[in-house]
Design an enzyme around this catalytic site. Structure first.
Site, PDB file in Angstrom:
ATOM      1  N   THR A   8       0.858  -1.176   0.000  1.00  0.00           N
ATOM      2  CA  THR A   8       0.000   0.000   0.000  1.00  0.00           C
ATOM      3  C   THR A   8       0.896   1.228   0.000  1.00  0.00           C
ATOM      4  OG1 THR A   8      -1.370   1.373   1.456  1.00  0.00           O
ATOM      5  CG2 THR A   8      -0.211  -0.424   2.484  1.00  0.00           C
ATOM      6  N   CYS A  36      -2.088   4.870  -5.366  1.00  0.00           N
ATOM      7  CA  CYS A  36      -2.830   4.019  -4.444  1.00  0.00           C
ATOM      8  C   CYS A  36      -3.033   2.707  -5.175  1.00  0.00           C
ATOM      9  CB  CYS A  36      -4.167   4.647  -4.056  1.00  0.00           C
ATOM     10  SG  CYS A  36      -5.198   3.550  -3.054  1.00  0.00           S
TER      11      CYS A  36
END
Length: 238
Positions: free
Chosen positions: A83, A196
């Site tokens: 992430t 992202c």
């Protein structure tokens, strides 16, 4: 092949993509029935998201550091935080283990530089777009990073948490992202970083008039390259 350690679950939707990509890139390199040697520690994202909202980053870092230690104990030769946002605690995680951490921003910056571009737009969570831990690392690599305006940032962030992390892909949201990308290009962006890992579930190369840089794909390719350094590098196609 060296063993790749994954800290995932943030969200599991993109972590599943990491697993697929690692195995595809390994098969591309080795052929046949080969697949990636990897081990996954998947956290509960609901707990992490609450720590994010409350600004309790050190506590969130402790959760990820414990995960990294478990991966090292399981024989991992390297660790990936799957992430972008949680690279805010990358230093804390890296300090907890003796194996290297493959930083996602470094893999991304390397791909942008290799393409010959310098000015890039950055999409991601509000944390990633607005804070220095990620943008600053890209800029330290020589990139000129542009972010959306306040309304654009709010919509990009909302779609990530309210839709993509739940596996929801809406055409209206794709159109909204396309508008944000168009505005970034008008502001001078020569490429767009999908900062992202969930954004790759929504946006592909056809959705942007300039090259995109899908960070999960780039990160996975860098991991396979590190795990199989003596074979031909995988091509992280968007």
């Amino acid at each position: 092949m060296k063993k790749i350690g994954l800290i995932g679950g943030m969200s599991w939707e993109s972590t599943a993509e990491y697993y697929r990509l690692l195995n595809e890139f390994t098969r591309d390199r080795l052929g046949g029935l080969h697949s990636a040697r990897c081990v996954l520690y998947s956290v509960d994202f609901a707990e992490i998201e609450q720590l994010q909202v409350q600004g309790r980053w050190t506590e969130a870092g402790e959760v990820l550091a414990t995960a990294a230690q478990a991966l090292e104990a399981a024989g991992a030769d390297m660790v990936l935080i799957c992430t972008n946002t949680m690279h805010k605690v990358a230093d804390q995680v890296e300090a907890a283990v003796s194996i290297p951490l493959l930083h996602l921003a470094d893999a991304t910056a390397e791909a942008v530089r290799a393409s010959g571009l310098r000015r890039v737009g950055l999409l991601g969570t509000a944390f990633t777009m607005e804070q220095d831990f990620y943008r600053g690392r890209l800029e330290a690599c020589g990139l000129d990073v542009r972010i959306p305006d306040a309304d654009g940032r709010a919509e990009v962030h909302r779609v990530i948490y309210e839709e993509l992390c739940l596996g929801i892909v809406r055409e209206e949201s794709r159109a909204a992202y396309q508008k944000v990308i168009t505005n970034l290009v008008a502001d001078g962006a020569e490429g767009i970083i999908l900062g992202c890992t969930e954004i790759e579930l929504l946006i592909g190369s056809k959705d942007s008039p300039v090259p995109i840089f899908p960070t999960a794909r780039l990160h996975a390719a860098a991991a396979v390259h590190a795990a199989l350094p003596d074979t031909q590098a995988p091509t992280p196609r968007a």
